[in-house]
Design an enzyme around this catalytic site. Structure first.
Site, mmCIF file in Angstrom:
data_model
loop_
_atom_site.group_PDB
_atom_site.id
_atom_site.type_symbol
_atom_site.label_atom_id
_atom_site.label_comp_id
_atom_site.label_asym_id
_atom_site.label_seq_id
_atom_site.Cartn_x
_atom_site.Cartn_y
_atom_site.Cartn_z
ATOM 1 N N SER A 118 7.489 2.870 -5.199
ATOM 2 C CA SER A 118 6.908 3.334 -3.957
ATOM 3 C C SER A 118 7.835 3.216 -2.756
ATOM 4 O O SER A 118 7.527 3.697 -1.681
ATOM 5 C CB SER A 118 5.618 2.564 -3.674
ATOM 6 O OG SER A 118 5.871 1.178 -3.560
ATOM 7 N N LYS A 161 9.685 -0.348 5.223
ATOM 8 C CA LYS A 161 8.739 0.413 4.408
ATOM 9 C C LYS A 161 7.361 0.423 5.059
ATOM 10 O O LYS A 161 6.925 -0.582 5.616
ATOM 11 C CB LYS A 161 8.668 -0.214 3.010
ATOM 12 C CG LYS A 161 7.804 0.516 2.005
ATOM 13 C CD LYS A 161 7.911 -0.175 0.656
ATOM 14 C CE LYS A 161 7.026 0.453 -0.402
ATOM 15 N NZ LYS A 161 7.142 -0.243 -1.706
ATOM 16 N N SER A 209 9.010 -0.980 -7.769
ATOM 17 C CA SER A 209 9.061 -0.131 -6.577
ATOM 18 C C SER A 209 10.303 -0.302 -5.718
ATOM 19 O O SER A 209 10.501 0.454 -4.770
ATOM 20 C CB SER A 209 7.816 -0.365 -5.712
ATOM 21 O OG SER A 209 6.683 0.203 -6.321
#
Length: 465
Positions: free
Chosen positions: A157, A82, A181
């Protein structure tokens, strides 16, 4: 096995294929890079693709296969990172184009562990700006889309991470979860996502962050893959402010544990925000029926979460202000949150209040092993659906959507999102299982039991085939 089948093969199985020399790390990386080149322009799952580095790493691993049989557990398996986590020599944008030239010269601790496990990194996946939002549409980047239906968000996210795994653009992914997330994107994309207990996975090289609400964790196609990646990234690093002992046996071993009857609570509403929509309620009730069939003791009840909303919001806002990103470079909602940031005493008071409520929530688990909740309170939104709203309206919508997730971040408890079916839009439905503190093994065992009773691995989005 054709290239599409390989792209959707669980990471643990890919590792075995490599060990048996049925496929090389280089062949596997080339399959994923071809798919990324062809599908990522529509999917928006990667911000940065490290093709050159991945090929070089895969070539070296392929050559090493001819000289040694002692291999780390995920030798040659492709993974994504990520874009909130540092990988040495690779751009780290935190979802903001002003940071396109930000190239760290170090690996985050979790990346070090991932490399030591033998993974090959394919690139950095899309995230919302600063990881703030449950959708992944930062200004200056293409929006991440859901491979099951490109009109919808893959969540956030860790939206890019989930989209990449669900679309067959990596075998498994690293994500992070400060308010849902990992769980939200896993739910949107029909995957398994584990939010570990506080102290399970080191945040090195940093330490305490936002009173410990944010953690790194796995996003995968199967419970076993997620458990094995959690084994890989878990463990104490010198100086960690929170830590837990290593599990005995491993989390992967927990997928084969035979469970007795567990005491399981469930609910379809979250105080004070009300009931989940029909799809999310159906996912919970469908899971409850299966749990009862499996012999567990199930009862509808849940803790009172109502005192958590305000202090959690204050802590979250402080994270935006502490990011170091110039306010003029932020997206409108983050600028609005920045402007609302209170004083240091107000932040510390909010942390204390959050911890008081967290104690009350954890006490609920004195008589319950697992709590089953929706992941979100309604089905995924369309890409850009909230783009015309004011920051205040957007933030209120976010609170009302993700409400079932932040409690586990506030308490530090483990939680796992697992898919259970599809809704009327062809999008996955999911539930989350929340466990006692440090009880990931129980959640993983239960998730594996549910997965065996309701197999999911054969489902693939038509877009990605």
């Amino acid at each position: 096995m054709n290239e599409v089948d390989l792209a959707f093969t669980p990471a643990l199985e890919l590792a075995q294929l490599i060990r048996r020399r049925e496929i090389s790390p280089l062949e596997l990386v080339e399959i994923y890079l071809e798919r990324i080149g062809r599908l990522n322009p529509q999917l928006g799952s990667y911000f940065t693709v490290t093709a050159e580095q991945a090929i070089a790493d895969a070539k070296a691993k392929t050559e090493l296969l001819t000289t040694t049989s002692e291999l780390p557990p995920f030798f040659g398996v492709p993974i994504s990172i990520k874009d909130l986590n540092a990988v040495a020599g690779v751009t780290c944008t935190y979802g903001n184009p002003a940071l396109l030239n930000n190239i760290p010269n170090y690996d985050d601790g979790i990346v070090t562990r991932i490399k030591q496990a033998g993974f090959t990194i394919l690139g950095k996946t899309a995230t919302s700006e600063l990881g703030s939002f449950p959708y992944s549409e930062p200004m200056g980047f293409p929006p991440a889309r859901n491979p099951w239906n490109l009109e919808y968000t893959p969540g956030g996210s860790s939206g890019g991470a989930a989209a990449a795994v669900a679309g067959g653009l990596c075998a498994i992914a690293q994500g992070s979860d400060g308010g849902g997330s990992i769980r939200g994107p896993a739910a949107c994309c029909g995957l398994v996502g584990i939010k570990p207990s506080r102290g399970r996975v080191s945040k090195a090289p940093v330490g305490e962050r936002l009173a410990g609400i944010a953690v790194n964790g796995p996003i995968a196609r199967t419970v076993a893959d997620a458990a094995a990646l959690l084994d890989t990234i878990s463990g104490y690093t010198t100086g960690d402010p929170y830590w837990l002992p290593d599990p005995e046996p491993s989390f992967l071993a927990a997928t084969g544990t035979k469970l007795g009857a567990l005491r399981i609570a469930f609910d379809t509403s979250i105080s004070p925000l009300g009931e989940a929509d029909a799809n999310c309620q159906q996912a919970v009730r469908q899971t409850v029926e299966l749990l009862e069939q499996l012999g567990h003791q199930v009862e509808q009840k849940s803790p009172d979460f109502s005192g958590l909303v305000e202090p959690f919001q204050i802590v979250w806002q402080a994270g935006i202000a502490a990011s170091g990103l110039p306010v003029e470079a932020m997206q409108p909602v983050n600028r609005w949150l920045f402007a609302r940031t209170g004083s240091v005493p107000e932040y510390l008071q909010a942390v204390s209040q959050m911890q008081i409520v967290a104690r009350q929530i954890v006490a609920f688990f004195d008589t319950v092993d697992v709590l089953v909740l929706p992941v979100y309170l309604h089905s995924p939104i369309r890409v850009g659906e909230w783009a015309s709203l004011s920051p205040e309206e957007t933030f209120q919508n976010i609170i009302e959507w993700v409400a079932p997730c932040p409690p586990a971040n506030a308490t530090g408890q483990p939680a796992i999102a697992i898919p259970v079916g599809f809704d009327s839009n062809g999008l996955p439905m999911s539930v989350q299982l929340i466990g006692k503190p440090a009880a990931e093994a129980t959640l993983i065992s239960l998730a594996a039991q549910l997965e065996a009773a309701n197999p999911w691995i054969h489902h693939r989005p038509a877009f990605a085939i």
